[in-house]
Design an enzyme around this catalytic site. Structure first.
Site, PDB file in Angstrom:
ATOM      1  N   CYS A 190       0.814  -1.219   0.000  1.00 39.46           N
ATOM      2  CA  CYS A 190       0.000   0.000   0.000  1.00 39.46           C
ATOM      3  C   CYS A 190       0.844   1.265   0.000  1.00 39.46           C
ATOM      4  O   CYS A 190       0.440   2.290  -0.546  1.00 39.46           O
ATOM      5  CB  CYS A 190      -0.909   0.019   1.229  1.00 39.46           C
ATOM      6  N   CYS A 242      -2.013   2.556   3.418  1.00 41.44           N
ATOM      7  CA  CYS A 242      -2.644   1.472   4.166  1.00 41.44           C
ATOM      8  C   CYS A 242      -3.674   2.009   5.161  1.00 41.44           C
ATOM      9  O   CYS A 242      -3.658   3.181   5.534  1.00 41.44           O
ATOM     10  CB  CYS A 242      -1.588   0.622   4.872  1.00 41.44           C
ATOM     11  N   ASP A 243      -4.530   1.115   5.623  1.00 45.33           N
ATOM     12  CA  ASP A 243      -5.793   1.462   6.271  1.00 45.33           C
ATOM     13  C   ASP A 243      -5.724   2.574   7.319  1.00 45.33           C
ATOM     14  O   ASP A 243      -6.469   3.553   7.255  1.00 45.33           O
ATOM     15  CB  ASP A 243      -6.385   0.222   6.944  1.00 45.33           C
ATOM     16  N   LYS A 244      -4.866   2.425   8.325  1.00 44.74           N
ATOM     17  CA  LYS A 244      -4.895   3.357   9.453  1.00 44.74           C
ATOM     18  C   LYS A 244      -4.135   4.634   9.180  1.00 44.74           C
ATOM     19  O   LYS A 244      -4.276   5.614   9.916  1.00 44.74           O
ATOM     20  CB  LYS A 244      -4.336   2.675  10.708  1.00 44.74           C
ATOM     21  N   CYS A 279      -5.379  -2.504  -1.064  1.00 47.89           N
ATOM     22  CA  CYS A 279      -6.288  -3.601  -1.423  1.00 47.89           C
ATOM     23  C   CYS A 279      -7.441  -3.115  -2.287  1.00 47.89           C
ATOM     24  O   CYS A 279      -8.053  -2.087  -2.020  1.00 47.89           O
ATOM     25  CB  CYS A 279      -6.806  -4.276  -0.169  1.00 47.89           C
ATOM     26  N   GLU A 310      -8.847  -6.865  13.754  1.00 44.16           N
ATOM     27  CA  GLU A 310      -9.811  -7.294  12.745  1.00 44.16           C
ATOM     28  C   GLU A 310      -9.949  -8.812  12.761  1.00 44.16           C
ATOM     29  O   GLU A 310      -9.032  -9.534  13.148  1.00 44.16           O
ATOM     30  CB  GLU A 310      -9.361  -6.834  11.357  1.00 44.16           C
ATOM     31  N   SER A 323     -12.333  -6.458   8.976  1.00 40.89           N
ATOM     32  CA  SER A 323     -11.724  -5.921   7.769  1.00 40.89           C
ATOM     33  C   SER A 323     -12.814  -5.412   6.843  1.00 40.89           C
ATOM     34  O   SER A 323     -13.956  -5.885   6.885  1.00 40.89           O
ATOM     35  CB  SER A 323     -10.919  -7.018   7.070  1.00 40.89           C
TER      36      SER A 323
END
Length: 561
Positions: free
Chosen positions: A56, A129-131, A201, A451, A477
Site C-alpha cells: 500500500c 494502508c488502512d490506518k 487492497c 480485525e 476488515s
C-alpha cells in the site's frame, strides 16, 4: 501561481527561520542545501508513510518526490518526512494485529510532533494502508494549518481463471481449502495472482473506503481517490495537489473550515452508497473528535437509512476500485447523490469551491458499476447500527450487496479470542445456526481491537455465510461479508454484557430493526456482571499498555484521551 514571498516571510515558519536569533537554525538547514531565498518562502511539509512494510505504501516516496518538485516550481520549500504504518493484511490473524488501530494514534501524534516542532506553514499528507489515512486526516484536523490529503492509490486487480480477484479471495480460499472445495495447487495459484502490483487492497475495503471518505469530506481533491497507485496518469494529480496547497495557503483555507458537520454527513452518505468498510465509522468519529464536530453512531444510522447502495463493489459486489475509477470515481457517486438531494452541495472543499461548484460540469454515465438512485442495489445504505441488551452503547454491521439473511436467532458459541475461534472453525466445530461470539478483542481487552478477517473469511469459505452470525467486541476488515456484527460496546473489558454470554445462550439479531438482544432476563445479566472479576490488562509496559489506559469505547471511535 507563485507565492508572495514578502507576505510569507512573516509566516508561521518564521519561528524557525526568521531573525538574528534563528541563525543556528538556518545553519542546520544550510547543511541540507537551503539558500538565502528559501528562508523567504513558506515551508510546506510533505509527509508520507512510505515504507517496505506493505504494498500500500511501497511507492509513496516516489509520489512525494513528484509533489515536492511541483511545490518548488510554484515557489514553496517542500520538506519531506515519513512516519510509521502497520500492514493490516500482514498483521492479520495473529498477535501483530493488536498494533493496527494503535498505529492510527501513533501516526496522528507523530505528524503533530513533526509539524508543530518545526512550525511548517502547510502540509501535504500521502497515505496508503488502512490506518494511515485517518491518522493523517486526524492530524490535519488537530493541527488546523492549510493541508491537502492524497491517497497513495489502489492496487490493480489480479486475475484467476478469467475472473478478477483481490486479497479477499485469498482469505476465503483458505476456508475453501479447509473443507476440500479447492486443491492446495488452486490455493497457491490464487495466492500468487491476487496482488499483481503495489497499491492498497482493491475492493471497497478500509483503505479505498477512507480514500472515498477523504474526497467526500473535501480534504482531498475531486477525482484523486480512485487512481491506481501505478497509473501513469497520476502524474497530473501531483501538480493538482501542489497547486491546491498553494491555493490553500494563499486563501488561508484550513482543515476545520472544510471538516464541518455537513462534510461528515457527506462522507457517511458516500460510505453508505458504496458499501464501505465498517472501519469508516471508527475513523470518522475519531476525525470528527479532532475537528471539534459532534458526530455519533445515530448519524450513521440515520443517513444510511436514506442513502441507497448504488455502487456494486467488493466485498459484497462484483467490482473493484479500478472499475469505479473507470466509471467516474467518487465525483460520479457524489454527483448522483447531490442530484438526489442526499448530500450537502454547499460544503467547502480544499479547492476553495463548494461540492456543488466542483461537480457543476460533471456528466454521470451509469454502468454496471454505478447505478442510479432510482434503481439501486439496495434502497438503504450499507451500514446498520444495532442496539439492545447485548450492546447497550451500540454495535455495527455492514450490509453490502444482497445479504440473504438479515435476521438470525441461535445459540451462542463463545470464544475468548480470535485465535481460539479460528482453531474451532478449522476443526469444523461451527455449525449452521450458531452465533459465534468472540470477546476480549475490544480496544482495551485485546488490546487494539483487531480485525477478524481470518475468521470471517474462513466461515465464508466453508459455505456458512448465510447460516451463522458472528458477534464481537473487535472489528472487521473491509473485506468481511455476511451477518457479522462488530464494535459491540461496552466491550468485555469494560464489563459490557458480551462479557457474560455463555455457550447456549440465545442471541437474536435483526438488521432491519437494528436490534441485538441477549435473551436473558435483565436481572440475570446484572447478576452475572456482578460476579465478574476486575479486568487485568494483558500488557503492563510498552505502547499497548499506554493504549489500554488512554483508549475510549469503540462507540466514540476508539479515540485516545
Amino acid at each position: 501561481m507563485k507565492f508572495d514571498s514578502a507576505r510569507y516571510y512573516k509566516s508561521r515558519s518564521n519561528k524557525i527561520k526568521g531573525g538574528i536569533e534563528r541563525a543556528p537554525h538556518r545553519a542546520f538547514m544550510r547543511a541540507m542545501g537551503y539558500k538565502d531565498e528559501d528562508f523567504e518562502k513558506p515551508f510546506i511539509a510533505v509527509g508520507s508513510v512510505s515504507n517496505e512494510v506493505t504494498p500500500c505504501n511501497y511507492n509513496l516516496h516516489e509520489q512525494a518526490q513528484h509533489i515536492k518538485n511541483e511545490i518548488r516550481n510554484l515557489g514553496g520549500v517542500p520538506i519531506e518526512f515519513t512516519t510509521i504504518s502497520v500492514s493490516d493484511g500482514i498483521g492479520m490473524g495473529h498477535e501483530g494485529m493488536r498494533y493496527s488501530l494503535v498505529s492510527r494514534e501513533i501516526i496522528a501524534d507523530s505528524v503533530e510532533a513533526v509539524i508543530n516542532a518545526h512550525f511548517y506553514d502547510g502540509f501535504v499528507g500521502i497515505a496508503g494502508c488502512d490506518k494511515s489515512l485517518p491518522g493523517f486526516i486526524m492530524a490535519m484536523a488537530r493541527l488546523n494549518i492549510p493541508s491537502v490529503f492524497l491517497y497513495g492509490g489502489t492496487i490493480m486487480p489480479g486475475e484467476y481463471k478469467g475472473q478478477k480477484i483481490t486479497i479477499q479471495d485469498v482469505y476465503e480460499a483458505v476456508g475453501a481449502y479447509q473443507v476440500g472445495k479447492i486443491t492446495l495447487e488452486e490455493l497457491y495459484e490464487i495466492e500468487c495472482n491476487a496482488c499483481p502490483t503495489v497499491g492498497s487492497c482493491g475492493g471497497q475495503y478500509t483503505a479505498n473506503t477512507m480514500a472515498c471518505v477523504a474526497e467526500a469530506l473535501g480534504i482531498a481533491l475531486p477525482g484523486t481517490s480512485s487512481f491506481p497507485a501505478v497509473d501513469p496518469q497520476r502524474r497530473s494529480v501531483y501538480y493538482q495537489v501542489a497547486k491546491a496547497i498553494v491555493n490553500a495557503l494563499e486563501k488561508d483555507i484550513k482543515p476545520r473550515d472544510i471538516l464541518t458537520k455537513k462534510a461528515f454527513e457527506n462522507a457517511i452518505a458516500v460510505v453508505s452508497a458504496t458499501g464501505g468498510s465498517t472501519n469508516a465509522i471508527l475513523h470518522l468519529l475519531a476525525i470528527a473528535y479532532e475537528a471539534g464536530v459532534e458526530l455519533t453512531l445515530d448519524d450513521f444510522a440515520k443517513i444510511s437509512k436514506r442513502v441507497p447502495l448504488i455502487a456494486d463493489l467488493k466485498p459484497g459486489g462484483r467490482f473493484v476500485m479500478y472499475d469505479l475509477h473507470n466509471a467516474g470515481g467518487v465525483p460520479a457517486i457524489m454527483k448522483i447523490l447531490l442530484s438526489a438531494g442526499l448530500i450537502h452541495g454547499d460544503a467547502l472543499t480544499i479547492t476553495g469551491k463548494t461540492v456543488e461548484e466542483n461537480l457543476k460540469d460533471l456528466e454521470v454515465k451509469y454502468s454496471e458499476v454505478i447505478r442510479p438512485v432510482t434503481d439501486p442495489l439496495r434502497s438503504d445504505g450499507g451500514i446498520v447500527i444495532l442496539r439492545g441488551s447485548l450492546a447497550p452503547e451500540g454495535a455495527v454491521m455492514k450490509i453490502s450487496g444482497i445479504l440473504a439473511k438479515r435476521k438470525h436467532r441461535g445459540p451462542a458459541k463463545v470464544f475468548e479470542s480470535e485465535l481460539d475461534c479460528f482453531s474451532a472453525i478449522s476443526q469444523r466445530r461451527i455449525k449452521a445456526g450458531d452465533v459465534v461470539v468472540i470477546r476480549n478483542e475490544g480496544p482495551k481487552g485485546a488490546p487494539g481491537m483487531p480485525e477478524m478477517l481470518q475468521v470471517t473469511a474462513a466461515l465464508v469459505g466453508q459455505g456458512l455465510i448465510n447460516d451463522v452470525a458472528l458477534v464481537t467486541d473487535g472489528r472487521f476488515s473491509g473485506a468481511t461479508r455476511g451477518l457479522m456484527i462488530g464494535h459491540v460496546s461496552p466491550e468485555a473489558y469494560d464489563r459490557g454484557p458480551i462479557a457474560v454470554v455463555q455457550d447456549g445462550d440465545i442471541i437474536y439479531i435483526d438488521a432491519d430493526e437494528g436490534k441485538i438482544e441477549l435473551e436473558l432476563p435483565p436481572d440475570e445479566i446484572k447478576r452475572r456482571l456482578s460476579l465478574l472479576p476486575t479486568p487485568q490488562p494483558k500488557f503492563t509496559s510498552g505502547v499497548l499498555a499506554k493504549y489500554i489506559k488512554l483508549v475510549k469505547s469503540a462507540s466514540v471511535g476508539a479515540i485516545t484521551q
